[in-house]
Design a protein around this motif. Structure first.
Motif, PDB file in Angstrom:
ATOM      1  N   ASP A 370       0.828  -1.205   0.000  1.00 13.48           N
ATOM      2  CA  ASP A 370       0.000   0.000   0.000  1.00 13.48           C
ATOM      3  C   ASP A 370       0.863   1.256   0.000  1.00 13.48           C
ATOM      4  O   ASP A 370       0.531   2.253  -0.653  1.00 13.48           O
ATOM      5  CB  ASP A 370      -0.910  -0.016   1.232  1.00 13.48           C
ATOM      6  N   ALA A 371       1.981   1.202   0.708  1.00 13.41           N
ATOM      7  CA  ALA A 371       2.844   2.379   0.831  1.00 13.41           C
ATOM      8  C   ALA A 371       3.491   2.779  -0.489  1.00 13.41           C
ATOM      9  O   ALA A 371       3.831   3.953  -0.684  1.00 13.41           O
ATOM     10  CB  ALA A 371       3.924   2.121   1.886  1.00 13.41           C
ATOM     11  N   VAL A 372       3.684   1.838  -1.425  1.00 15.78           N
ATOM     12  CA  VAL A 372       4.374   2.168  -2.673  1.00 15.78           C
ATOM     13  C   VAL A 372       3.410   2.390  -3.835  1.00 15.78           C
ATOM     14  O   VAL A 372       3.837   2.864  -4.898  1.00 15.78           O
ATOM     15  CB  VAL A 372       5.401   1.080  -3.061  1.00 15.78           C
ATOM     16  N   LEU A 373       2.140   2.068  -3.666  1.00 17.92           N
ATOM     17  CA  LEU A 373       1.196   2.262  -4.766  1.00 17.92           C
ATOM     18  C   LEU A 373       0.733   3.717  -4.815  1.00 17.92           C
ATOM     19  O   LEU A 373       0.529   4.343  -3.772  1.00 17.92           O
ATOM     20  CB  LEU A 373      -0.022   1.346  -4.602  1.00 17.92           C
ATOM     21  N   PRO A 374       0.528   4.273  -6.008  1.00 18.09           N
ATOM     22  CA  PRO A 374       0.049   5.652  -6.105  1.00 18.09           C
ATOM     23  C   PRO A 374      -1.420   5.751  -5.703  1.00 18.09           C
ATOM     24  O   PRO A 374      -2.143   4.756  -5.634  1.00 18.09           O
ATOM     25  CB  PRO A 374       0.236   5.971  -7.597  1.00 18.09           C
ATOM     26  N   GLU A 375      -1.869   6.952  -5.449  1.00 14.04           N
ATOM     27  CA  GLU A 375      -3.259   7.145  -5.050  1.00 14.04           C
ATOM     28  C   GLU A 375      -4.220   6.739  -6.164  1.00 14.04           C
ATOM     29  O   GLU A 375      -5.309   6.219  -5.897  1.00 14.04           O
ATOM     30  CB  GLU A 375      -3.499   8.602  -4.657  1.00 14.04           C
ATOM     31  N   ASP A 376      -3.841   6.937  -7.417  1.00 16.21           N
ATOM     32  CA  ASP A 376      -4.728   6.594  -8.532  1.00 16.21           C
ATOM     33  C   ASP A 376      -4.549   5.143  -8.970  1.00 16.21           C
ATOM     34  O   ASP A 376      -4.717   4.788 -10.131  1.00 16.21           O
ATOM     35  CB  ASP A 376      -4.510   7.539  -9.709  1.00 16.21           C
ATOM     36  N   ARG A 377      -4.235   4.292  -8.047  1.00 14.67           N
ATOM     37  CA  ARG A 377      -3.974   2.874  -8.309  1.00 14.67           C
ATOM     38  C   ARG A 377      -5.169   2.168  -8.938  1.00 14.67           C
ATOM     39  O   ARG A 377      -6.332   2.503  -8.689  1.00 14.67           O
ATOM     40  CB  ARG A 377      -3.625   2.184  -6.991  1.00 14.67           C
ATOM     41  N   LEU A 378      -4.867   1.165  -9.751  1.00 15.27           N
ATOM     42  CA  LEU A 378      -5.859   0.219 -10.252  1.00 15.27           C
ATOM     43  C   LEU A 378      -5.595  -1.089  -9.518  1.00 15.27           C
ATOM     44  O   LEU A 378      -4.508  -1.661  -9.632  1.00 15.27           O
ATOM     45  CB  LEU A 378      -5.721   0.024 -11.759  1.00 15.27           C
ATOM     46  N   LEU A 379      -6.576  -1.585  -8.790  1.00 20.54           N
ATOM     47  CA  LEU A 379      -6.332  -2.661  -7.843  1.00 20.54           C
ATOM     48  C   LEU A 379      -7.392  -3.748  -7.959  1.00 20.54           C
ATOM     49  O   LEU A 379      -8.590  -3.459  -7.999  1.00 20.54           O
ATOM     50  CB  LEU A 379      -6.327  -2.081  -6.430  1.00 20.54           C
ATOM     51  N   LEU A 510      11.069  -6.802   1.880  1.00 21.46           N
ATOM     52  CA  LEU A 510       9.994  -5.938   1.386  1.00 21.46           C
ATOM     53  C   LEU A 510      10.537  -4.669   0.729  1.00 21.46           C
ATOM     54  O   LEU A 510       9.821  -4.005  -0.032  1.00 21.46           O
ATOM     55  CB  LEU A 510       9.038  -5.567   2.522  1.00 21.46           C
ATOM     56  N   ASP A 511      11.790  -4.342   1.004  1.00 23.20           N
ATOM     57  CA  ASP A 511      12.387  -3.147   0.398  1.00 23.20           C
ATOM     58  C   ASP A 511      12.396  -3.224  -1.126  1.00 23.20           C
ATOM     59  O   ASP A 511      12.435  -2.193  -1.812  1.00 23.20           O
ATOM     60  CB  ASP A 511      13.814  -2.950   0.904  1.00 23.20           C
ATOM     61  N   VAL A 512      12.338  -4.430  -1.688  1.00 29.05           N
ATOM     62  CA  VAL A 512      12.375  -4.558  -3.143  1.00 29.05           C
ATOM     63  C   VAL A 512      11.137  -3.933  -3.781  1.00 29.05           C
ATOM     64  O   VAL A 512      11.151  -3.573  -4.967  1.00 29.05           O
ATOM     65  CB  VAL A 512      12.502  -6.053  -3.555  1.00 29.05           C
ATOM     66  N   LEU A 513      10.072  -3.751  -3.004  1.00 26.16           N
ATOM     67  CA  LEU A 513       8.871  -3.109  -3.537  1.00 26.16           C
ATOM     68  C   LEU A 513       9.123  -1.652  -3.925  1.00 26.16           C
ATOM     69  O   LEU A 513       8.364  -1.074  -4.707  1.00 26.16           O
ATOM     70  CB  LEU A 513       7.734  -3.175  -2.518  1.00 26.16           C
ATOM     71  N   GLN A 514      10.186  -1.067  -3.397  1.00 28.42           N
ATOM     72  CA  GLN A 514      10.504   0.318  -3.739  1.00 28.42           C
ATOM     73  C   GLN A 514      10.859   0.469  -5.217  1.00 28.42           C
ATOM     74  O   GLN A 514      10.844   1.581  -5.755  1.00 28.42           O
ATOM     75  CB  GLN A 514      11.669   0.819  -2.870  1.00 28.42           C
ATOM     76  N   THR A 515      11.189  -0.629  -5.879  1.00 27.68           N
ATOM     77  CA  THR A 515      11.512  -0.560  -7.306  1.00 27.68           C
ATOM     78  C   THR A 515      10.269  -0.499  -8.179  1.00 27.68           C
ATOM     79  O   THR A 515      10.366  -0.249  -9.383  1.00 27.68           O
ATOM     80  CB  THR A 515      12.326  -1.803  -7.722  1.00 27.68           C
ATOM     81  N   LEU A 516       9.114  -0.720  -7.575  1.00 30.36           N
ATOM     82  CA  LEU A 516       7.880  -0.845  -8.361  1.00 30.36           C
ATOM     83  C   LEU A 516       7.528   0.406  -9.168  1.00 30.36           C
ATOM     84  O   LEU A 516       7.124   0.300 -10.338  1.00 30.36           O
ATOM     85  CB  LEU A 516       6.724  -1.229  -7.439  1.00 30.36           C
TER      86      LEU A 516
END
Length: 556
Positions: A370-379, A510-516
Motif C-alpha cells: 500500500d505504501a508504494v502504490l500511487p493514489e490513482d492505483r488500479l487494484l 519488502l524493500d524490493v517493492l521500492q523498485t515498483l
C-alpha cells in the motif's frame, strides 16, 4: 456497414461495431471461428485471445468493471461454454456487464458430441439467456443482450446455433440500431423525502451508509454535502470502497473486510441513511449493526429495499438525487449546525516487523504494498484468507478503480479480471493481489499477460497451500496435512513465462517493492507470508455462515 451484410455472422459483427465494441476477449473454437476471423479482418475491434474460457470471461468481467462499458467475450459451444462457469457465476453475482457470444451446436444435430442444455446452464449461472433461432431476429436479439447489461442487470449470453449463424439474412432485415441507455429512475416521492429529512434532523447520532448505487462525481458530492449538514459520519460498502475517501467524515468500509470503526459508528447511530446499498449481512455484520436505530433506505430498485436488513422508511428513487433533495430540504431550514459525533479508533494490533522476521506477517506485507502504490492505483484483489488482510489494509480513492473477485466465493479470478482492467485502462499499471492457490488455478493466463505486454503487478501472498482450509481443519481438531502444497518455485514459474520475479521471504526483503514505481511491463512478487495468523474477520464470517467449528478466538 450493416447495409452490406449478407448473413447472420456478418450481422452480429455489424451489431458489435454499432455498439462501439473495441475489444473481444476470446477463445477460438469451431463455433465462433468465423465470427472472430471476420471481426479481425473487417473491423477495428481488437481480439484478446485467452488461454482458457474461464479466463476470457473473467477478462470481460474486469473490462466491464473498470470501463463502465459492456465487456464482450466469445467462446465456442459445448465445452467452450461450460468452461466459463465460474467466471460467469462471478459476473452474475457482481452484476457485471458481460456480453458473452456463445454459439450452439447445429439445429437438429442430436448426436453432436458437444451438445448439451446451454439454456439451462446459462440460467443456472444466473445470466440472461437470449436465443437467436431465426436469421430475421438477429438485430433484435443482439440488442436485447446489450440492453440487459447496460441496465445493470448482470451478464447476458447470446446463443445461436451455428447453422443459424451461417444463414443468409432475409430481405428487408434492415440495419442495427444500438441499444438505448436505460431509462432514468423516477424521482423520489417528495412526501417520503420530507419524512426522511425529519428523521435525520431529529437524530442525535445520524450516520450514512453508501453503496455502489451512488456514482463518483456529482452524486457523491451531494452525499458529502448532506453528511456535513447532518454532521454524520460516512461509511461505505466494500463495492463502493474509495467513494468520498477524501471527505473529512469518511470512515471507510463497513463490515468485517473493512474499517472496524465504520461498523462501530453504524452500530451506535440512532438513524442510518442507507444510500444505494443492499445493506447485506457482510456489510452489517449479519444485520446487527442496524438493529439499534431507525433505518432509512433509498434505492432505485424497490425490491432491493429491506431484502437484507429491515428498513423503517423506504424511499424508491435514485440515491444521489434523493441525497440532493435531502440537502435542499435540510439546508433550507436554517437549523444550526449539529454537534459532531463519532466513535474512537479500535486498539492497535501488533504485527512483528523486525527486519529479520520471516516469513512476513500478511498484514505487514500488504501495508508495504500500500505504501508504494500511487493514489490513482488500479487494484484487483482475489479471494482467500490472505485476501481479508488485503481488503482491510489496501486503500482506494475511487471505487471505479478497485475490484474484489470473491462475489461468488471463488478463488482464482483476479488474474483474468486484472487483465481485463488493464485493457480497459490502456497504459496504466494494474496491481493484482492473489494467493498462491489463486495463481495456480489461473496460471496459464500468465501467457496472455506476456503476449499482450500487460503492465501488471502480481503480488502473490504465498502461504504454501490453502490457508483458510488449514484454519478450518485446525479448528475442527483435524490434521491440516492435506491443505499444504509443495508448489514449484513461483518466481521460477513466472520467469519461465518471461515475467521478471522477486522473492520476498523476510520483512527486510519488502524493500524490493521500492523498485515498483520504475517498473515497466509485468512483474511478479512471490511474498512468503506467515501461515499462522488467522484474521478475526474470517472467524466472524464463518460464524454467520454457521461454521461453529471456526468460532474459537482468532489470532491477529
Amino acid at each position: 456497414m450493416s447495409e452490406d451484410v449478407e448473413d447472420v455472422t456478418g450481422a452480429v459483427v455489424a451489431a458489435l461495431v454499432a455498439e462501439d465494441t473495441d475489444v473481444i476477449f476470446a477463445l477460438m473454437g469451431d463455433g465462433n471461428v468465423d465470427l472472430l476471423a471476420r471481426t479481425a479482418t473487417g473491423t477495428d475491434i481488437t481480439l484478446v485471445h485467452a488461454c482458457h474460457e474461464q479466463g476470457a470471461v473473467a477478462m470481460a468481467d474486469g473490462y466491464a468493471r473498470f470501463s463502465g462499458r459492456p465487456g464482450v467475450a466469445s467462446v465456442t459451444h459445448g465445452p467452450g461454454l461450460s468452461n466459463t462457469a465460474t467466471s460467469l457465476l462471478t459476473a452474475a453475482a457482481a452484476r457485471s456487464g458481460v456480453v458473452l457470444l456463445a454459439p450452439d451446436t447445429p439445429t437438429g444435430d442430436l448426436d453432436h458430441p458437444q451438445r448439451f442444455d446451454q439454456r439451462g446452464f446459462v440460467g443456472a449461472a444466473g445470466a440472461y439467456f437470449r436465443p437467436l433461432h431465426r436469421p430475421g431476429t438477429v438485430y433484435t436479439d443482439t440488442a436485447a443482450v446489450f440492453r440487459h447489461v447496460r441496465a445493470g442487470r448482470g451478464p447476458a449470453v447470446l446463443n445461436a446455433p451455428t447453422d443459424v449463424m451461417h444463414a443468409r439474412l432475409p430481405a428487408g432485415t434492415g440495419s442495427y440500431e444500438p441499444s438505448a441507455a436505460p431509462p432514468s429512475p423516477p424521482p423520489p416521492d417528495p412526501r417520503l423525502v420530507a419524512e426522511a429529512a425529519a428523521a435525520l434532523t431529529a437524530a442525535r447520532r445520524p450516520a450514512i451508509l453508501v453503496g455502489r448505487g451512488v456514482a463518483p462525481g456529482g452524486g457523491a458530492a451531494a452525499v458529502g454535502e448532506l453528511a456535513d449538514l447532518l454532521a454524520a459520519p460516512i461509511a461505505t460498502t466494500l463495492k463502493a470502497k474509495g467513494l468520498l475517501a477524501h471527505h473529512a467524515r469518511h470512515l471507510g468500509v463497513a463490515g468485517g473486510l473493512g474499517s472496524g470503526r465504520a461498523g462501530r459508528v453504524l452500530a451506535e447511530a440512532d438513524c442510518v441513511l442507507v444510500l444505494g446499498a443492499s445493506a447485506n449481512q457482510w456489510t452489517t455484520d449479519g444485520g446487527t449493526v442496524l438493529s439499534g436505530g431507525m433505518v432509512v433506505q433509498v434505492d432505485r430498485d424497490g425490491e432491493a429495499i429491506g431484502r437484507h436488513s429491515a428498513a423503517d422508511l423506504a424511499v424508491v428513487g435514485d440515491a444521489a438525487a434523493t441525497a440532493g433533495a435531502l440537502c435542499a430540504l435540510i439546508g433550507g431550514t436554517g437549523r444550526p449546525a449539529p454537534d459532531e459525533w463519532t466513535v474512537p479508533d479500535g486498539p492497535d494490533q501488533f504485527v512483528p516487523s523486525a527486519p529479520g522476521t520471516s516469513p512476513v506477517h500478511p498484514r505487514l506485507a500488504v501495508e508495504a504494498l500500500d505504501a508504494v502504490l500511487p493514489e490513482d492505483r488500479l487494484l484487483v484483489v482475489d479471494a482467500g484468507h490472505f485476501g481479508s488482510y488485503a481488503q482491510q489494509t489496501l486503500r482506494s480513492w475511487d471505487p471505479r478503480r478497485y475490484a474484489f473477485t470473491h462475489d461468488f466465493g471463488a478463488i482464482g479470478q483476479a488474474l483474468g479480471v486484472a487483465i481485463g482492467a488493464a485493457v480497459a485502462c490502456p497504459g496504466e499499471r494494474v496491481t493484482a493481489v492473489l494467493g498462491d492457490g489463486c495463481l495456480m488455478m489461473s496460471l496459464s493466463e500468465l501467457s496472455t499477460v506476456v503476449r499482450y505486454h500487460i503492465p501488471l503487478t502480481l503480488f502473490v501472498m504465498n502461504d504454501g497451500g490453502y490457508g483458510q482450509e488449514r484454519h478450518s481443519l485446525t479448528a475442527k481438531g483435524l490434521p491440516d496435512t492435506e491443505a499444504w502444497h509443495a508448489w514449484p518455485d513461483i518466481g521460477d514459474v513466472a520467469r519461465g513465462f518471461g515475467i521478471p520475479a522477486h522473492c520476498i521471504r523476510s520483512v527486510r526483503d519488502l524493500d524490493v517493492l521500492q523498485t515498483l514505481p520504475e517498473t515497466t511491463g509485468p512483474v511478479l512478487f512471490d511474498v512468503h507470508i506467515d501461515p499462522e495468523p488467522r484474521n478475526p474477520a474470517f472467524a466472524e464470517i464463518a460464524h454467520r455462515l454457521g461454521g461453529a467449528a471456526l468460532r474459537q478466538p482468532p489470532s491477529t
